[in-house]
Write an enzyme that holds these catalytic residues in place. Sequence first.
Site, PDB file in Angstrom:
ATOM      1  N   GLU A   1      -0.484   3.522   1.981  1.00 33.77           N
ATOM      2  CA  GLU A   1      -1.364   2.472   1.455  1.00 33.77           C
ATOM      3  C   GLU A   1      -2.585   2.256   2.351  1.00 33.77           C
ATOM      4  OE1 GLU A   1      -1.429   1.322  -1.399  1.00 33.77           O
ATOM      5  OE2 GLU A   1       0.481   2.092  -2.078  1.00 33.77           O
TER       6      GLU A   1
ATOM      7  N   TYR B   1      -3.963  -6.853  -2.120  1.00 36.84           N
ATOM      8  CA  TYR B   1      -3.511  -5.651  -2.809  1.00 36.84           C
ATOM      9  C   TYR B   1      -2.379  -4.958  -2.050  1.00 36.84           C
ATOM     10  CZ  TYR B   1      -2.830  -0.826  -3.647  1.00 36.84           C
ATOM     11  OH  TYR B   1      -2.203   0.368  -3.827  1.00 36.84           O
TER      12      TYR B   1
ATOM     13  N   ASP C   1      -5.390  -3.174  -7.828  1.00 33.68           N
ATOM     14  CA  ASP C   1      -6.337  -2.322  -7.121  1.00 33.68           C
ATOM     15  C   ASP C   1      -7.467  -1.997  -8.096  1.00 33.68           C
ATOM     16  OD1 ASP C   1      -5.168  -0.512  -8.877  1.00 33.68           O
ATOM     17  OD2 ASP C   1      -5.599   1.150  -7.537  1.00 33.68           O
TER      18      ASP C   1
END
Length: 310
Positions: A55, A138, A156
């Site tokens: 991520e 997010y 996102d």
Amino acid sequence: MAERTTTRTIDQTDTPVFEHGSELVAGVVEWYRAEARDLPWRRPDATPWAVMVSEFMLQQTPVVRVLPVYEAWLERWPTPAALAAEPVGEAVRAWGRLGYPRRAQRLHAAATAVEEEFDGVVPSTYEDLWSLPGVGEYTAGAIASFAYQKRHIVLDTNVRRVLSRAVSGVEYPAPATTPGDRRIATALLPEAAADAAEWAAASMELGAVVCTARAPRCDDCPVAELCTWVATGKPPYDGPPRRGQTYEGTDRQARGRLLAVLRDTHGSVPREELEAAWTRDVVQRERALASLVDDGLVMVLDGERYALAH
DNA sequence: AAAGCGTGGAG
DNA sequence: TCTCCAAGCTT
């Protein structure tokens, strides 16, 4: 007791945000089960740490460029503790040319926080995740969702674009997440956590490979029949001009050049070597170098030599 | 809350 | 060529 009226808040109505909400979710999830790319951070053996690393790397960097760095990173640092045990500069060096090296710095800081505050275990709650450096709205939702199968909206740029088109009928979403985005995403979120987590991955995937920003492949879209934007004839974007990011000649480019020299050299570098990396504007070079030091990415060893921070 | 922060590939 | 933009965060 009229429970229905007492639990209803003033801004809720009986009108759903989107008539085809459940069909949309079902259609996208079904498509995802058949078409999902085989990405390493989605495999069953991917640890929460691996998800977290992915991520961070995927924040503003495309999948294809992340893949090789991700693999090398986890090989070298299979746990947060392993990364936390090394100097930040090593993280910045291993980050390579993924861009935005502060992400490497923050990932290192996050690993340290996991080690010190969470017993070395990547936290599983949204709030704990959000408390980590470099983890925002997010990323907290993404890690909770993908690593722990929790139920959260995950907004996102892909998901916001999918919802913008399918639900709102607008070609492009706002530059950043809006309350409206959250309201729509919340309304669509499946009740069961596992379903919500799968929807999060599926909606992101659709945005990444079908409902793309530039040339959407509506012919291949599993939910084109439900899409408001398609139904209204794909009206072109009609909002305020979206600012394009300039790069050539900016401080960012200068910082990039300077940091590249440090990355590619083990140990320290004499000042002259950095000076040679950006000669077009001395004032800008000095400003860039000072900002790198100020950001904690670069260390001044004596006034003459520089190195990645540790 | 708008602006700063890297880099490279695709159209 | 040049513009756009890619799983955002922070201040």
